[in-house]
Design an enzyme around this catalytic site. Structure first.
Site, mmCIF file in Angstrom:
data_model
loop_
_atom_site.group_PDB
_atom_site.id
_atom_site.type_symbol
_atom_site.label_atom_id
_atom_site.label_comp_id
_atom_site.label_asym_id
_atom_site.label_seq_id
_atom_site.Cartn_x
_atom_site.Cartn_y
_atom_site.Cartn_z
ATOM 1 N N GLY A 57 9.479 -29.850 25.749
ATOM 2 C CA GLY A 57 10.586 -29.569 24.842
ATOM 3 C C GLY A 57 10.484 -28.150 24.313
ATOM 4 O O GLY A 57 9.423 -27.519 24.390
ATOM 5 N N CYS A 84 3.195 -30.887 28.387
ATOM 6 C CA CYS A 84 3.506 -29.691 27.605
ATOM 7 C C CYS A 84 3.712 -30.048 26.130
ATOM 8 O O CYS A 84 2.766 -30.412 25.449
ATOM 9 C CB CYS A 84 4.709 -28.969 28.210
ATOM 10 S SG CYS A 84 4.855 -27.241 27.682
ATOM 11 N N TYR A 85 4.932 -30.015 25.600
ATOM 12 C CA TYR A 85 5.171 -30.402 24.205
ATOM 13 C C TYR A 85 4.670 -31.813 23.944
ATOM 14 O O TYR A 85 4.120 -32.106 22.874
ATOM 15 C CB TYR A 85 6.658 -30.287 23.885
ATOM 16 C CG TYR A 85 7.013 -30.587 22.445
ATOM 17 C CD1 TYR A 85 6.847 -29.622 21.452
ATOM 18 C CD2 TYR A 85 7.512 -31.832 22.078
ATOM 19 C CE1 TYR A 85 7.169 -29.901 20.123
ATOM 20 C CE2 TYR A 85 7.840 -32.114 20.756
ATOM 21 C CZ TYR A 85 7.667 -31.147 19.787
ATOM 22 O OH TYR A 85 7.980 -31.426 18.472
ATOM 23 N N HIS A 171 3.687 -28.403 33.970
ATOM 24 C CA HIS A 171 4.777 -29.322 34.345
ATOM 25 C C HIS A 171 4.554 -29.855 35.759
ATOM 26 O O HIS A 171 4.820 -29.151 36.748
ATOM 27 C CB HIS A 171 6.124 -28.601 34.266
ATOM 28 C CG HIS A 171 6.553 -28.304 32.873
ATOM 29 N ND1 HIS A 171 7.260 -29.195 32.102
ATOM 30 C CD2 HIS A 171 6.343 -27.220 32.078
ATOM 31 C CE1 HIS A 171 7.487 -28.679 30.911
ATOM 32 N NE2 HIS A 171 6.934 -27.477 30.864
ATOM 33 N N GLU A 173 6.314 -32.089 37.201
ATOM 34 C CA GLU A 173 7.571 -32.590 37.766
ATOM 35 C C GLU A 173 8.357 -31.545 38.533
ATOM 36 O O GLU A 173 9.290 -31.894 39.268
ATOM 37 C CB GLU A 173 8.445 -33.173 36.644
ATOM 38 C CG GLU A 173 9.042 -32.159 35.672
ATOM 39 C CD GLU A 173 8.123 -31.806 34.511
ATOM 40 O OE1 GLU A 173 8.645 -31.332 33.485
ATOM 41 O OE2 GLU A 173 6.906 -31.996 34.620
ATOM 42 N N ASP A 229 29.856 -39.940 45.933
ATOM 43 C CA ASP A 229 29.599 -40.589 44.650
ATOM 44 C C ASP A 229 30.638 -41.668 44.334
ATOM 45 O O ASP A 229 30.283 -42.802 43.998
ATOM 46 C CB ASP A 229 29.580 -39.546 43.534
ATOM 47 C CG ASP A 229 28.642 -38.393 43.836
ATOM 48 O OD1 ASP A 229 27.624 -38.627 44.511
ATOM 49 O OD2 ASP A 229 28.935 -37.260 43.421
ATOM 50 N N LYS A 371 22.020 -36.797 43.577
ATOM 51 C CA LYS A 371 22.827 -36.969 44.785
ATOM 52 C C LYS A 371 22.049 -37.669 45.906
ATOM 53 O O LYS A 371 22.581 -38.557 46.573
ATOM 54 C CB LYS A 371 23.332 -35.610 45.262
ATOM 55 C CG LYS A 371 24.176 -35.670 46.529
ATOM 56 C CD LYS A 371 25.554 -36.259 46.282
ATOM 57 C CE LYS A 371 26.436 -35.274 45.548
ATOM 58 N NZ LYS A 371 27.824 -35.750 45.414
#
Length: 516
Positions: A57, A84-85, A171, A173, A229, A371
């Site tokens: 964050g 992180c945060y 991070h 991710e 979609d 997607k």
């Protein structure tokens, strides 16, 4: 017998990467939900989470009004991974010390693994990671040990193995941490003891059940555009409520060449629910007359779509729900997510451009999917590859590929150019070089040229082709020069009013995929 999914709760503290954490978790075949940090405890605990991931964050843990760690996280006794945060919050809550770093660490760094743990088991050291922080740990909480460090961060990873509590200053991710997915899998499988039960089939089962419960005996309409979609959303909701759903395809005059006929044929062949075509060309073109601002275009188109659907709902009888194929990149770019919204990039016609007084209630079963995940769900629903893998096209279609006013003449020019781009790329047999999305843009630029020994002053067309997985980031496609030459030659020779073609070599970011 249905399988009860194992659920990880990701608490969002305003990270721009929050949904990317969720995507990584789902790639590991584990169900998860991304929830704001200040959501009611009962909402979170009702999910019976198998573990918690605390996102990053933008705040400092010492800022007035900064997000805090909910009490139920540690009280649950479940495994926790702070990123992180999230790591700093975990540290502060357990008696450690966080302070401002001497210099902000942003970008790639190499961590040196210095302790054994299930979290970093099998991770090669040194490991390249992505850092983005201004504060850092100055003292670990009691019971924690250092698991990894960098040149600037003495506590790049920490853990209390016995209590299954871990923190990462980097991070895992993001794409820039190559071993990040393996670290997250370690947390899910080695720390939380999960088995990987999330599959498209499980998502379909849960979505169908939720839709049936919500709709009951009511009726719904589904906005279908021919894109992946909306087609997947229509198929999914159709499986849930059958004849209670009517699909509506609006011909707004902004579609690519041949798209209206091809889409209606596909709907009638592959979607069980009835599909009707509404001719609203005059309505949309009239509403867009004289408009050049791209945000205004999107809002006009969003409002016009809703009014058409409301009109059709009245004709069909009592209709309460409108189904849309909204996906997560639409949400992020239009309005952001979490407690500190990500900056709006552009208003998608089906998210940020919806009228506030719309009378239909939205059902958006794909809202939290990327997607590529939508494509997997479509394949699991039995849709054919040519529908599931087709290239994306924005809901406003050619309106946001014409820079400036949308006129019948501009649409005719762009349709012709776009058809050439599409035909040539699809005939080129590019294999792994095949772009994710490709199209023409009618720019607002006119330039001097020479044709037949005479001077011309005509339009410039841009060609855009990008490679991507989820639409959140994209790179320009390295199309062969001879292919680009054929496209340019054909457009200049076959499309009246065009004397120049350029190729867009911008990535996303800093550009977006569409020009408007």
């Amino acid at each position: 017998m249905s399988i009860v999914p194992e659920t990880i709760v990701i608490l969002d503290f305003g990270s721009q990467y929050g949904q990317r954490i969720a995507r990584r978790v789902r790639e590991a075949q584990v169900d998860c939900e991304l929830i704001p940090w200040d959501a009611p405890a009962e909402r979170v605990l009702a999910l019976e989470p198998a573990g918690f991931i605390l996102s990053g964050g933008p705040a400092s843990v010492y800022e007035a009004g900064a997000p805090t760690l909910p009490d139920y996280v540690l009280a649950s006794g479940k495994p926790v991974l702070g990123i992180c945060y999230g790591m700093q919050l975990l540290t502060l809550a357990l008696g450690g010390v966080v302070g401002p770093a001497a210099s902000r660490e942003y970008g790639q760094a190499d961590i040196i693994i210095s302790g054994e743990s299930p979290l970093l088991a099998g991770i090669a050291s040194p490991a390249r990671v992505w850092m983005s922080h201004g504060d850092r740990l100055e003292a670990l909480p009691p019971g924690f040990t250092v698991l990894a460090h960098t040149e600037n961060a003495p506590f790049a990873a920490m853990g209390d193995v016995g209590r299954r509590l871990y923190g990462l200053q980097f991070h895992p991710e993001v794409h820039h941490t190559p071993q990040g997915p393996a670290i997250l899998r370690n947390f899910l499988y080695r720390v939380c003891g999960l088995h990987g039960l999330w599959q498209p089939a499980n998502f379909i089962e849960q979505a169908v059940s939720a839709i049936r419960e919500r709709v009951g005996a009511e009726h719904a309409i589904c906005a279908v555009s021919g894109g992946v979609d909306s087609t997947v959303a229509a198929t999914l909701v159709g499986r849930a409520i059958g004849e209670q759903l009517t699909c509506i395809f609006v011909d707004n005059g902004l579609h690519r060449a041949g798209e209206v006929e091809a889409n209606m044929a596909a709907f009638r062949e592959y979607i069980d629910s009835p599909a009707i075509l509404v001719d609203a060309r005059e309505r949309f073109i009239k509403a867009l007359a004289g408009v050049t601002d791209p945000e205004e275009k999107r809002h006009i188109i969003g409002r016009a779509f809703i009014r058409v659907f409301e009109d059709e709902a009245r004709k069909l009888g009592p209709i309460r729900y409108l189904v849309q194929g909204t996906i997560y990149p639409d949400v992020i770019e239009s309005s952001g997510t979490g407690t500190r919204a990500v900056a709006r990039i552009k208003s998608h016609h089906n998210v940020g451009a919806l009228p506030k007084d719309m009378r239909l209630e939205l059902i958006e079963p794909l809202r939290m999917l990327f997607k590529d995940e939508v494509r997997r769900v479509g394949a699991a629903l039995g849709l054919p590859a040519h529908l599931v893998q087709r290239q994306p096209c924005p809901g406003p279609a050619l309106a946001v590929r014409i820079i400036g006013e949308v006129t019948p003449a501009a649409l005719e020019t762009l349709r012709a150019a776009d058809a050439i781009v599409t035909a040539e790329i699809e005939a080129a047999d590019l294999g792994p070089l095949m772009p994710w999305q490709y199209f023409a843009v009618l720019t607002s630029v006119r330039s001097v040229g020479v044709m037949g020994d005479g001077r011309t002053y005509q339009n410039m067309v841009a060609v855009r082709a990008v490679s991507s997985v989820d639409g959140m980031t994209a790179d320009w496609s390295r199309l062969p020069y001879d292919l680009l030459a054929r496209i340019s030659s054909r457009i200049v020779n076959e499309v009246p009013g065009v004397n120049r073609v350029v190729y867009d070599i911008s990535s996303k970011p800093p550009a977006t995929i569409e020009w408007e």
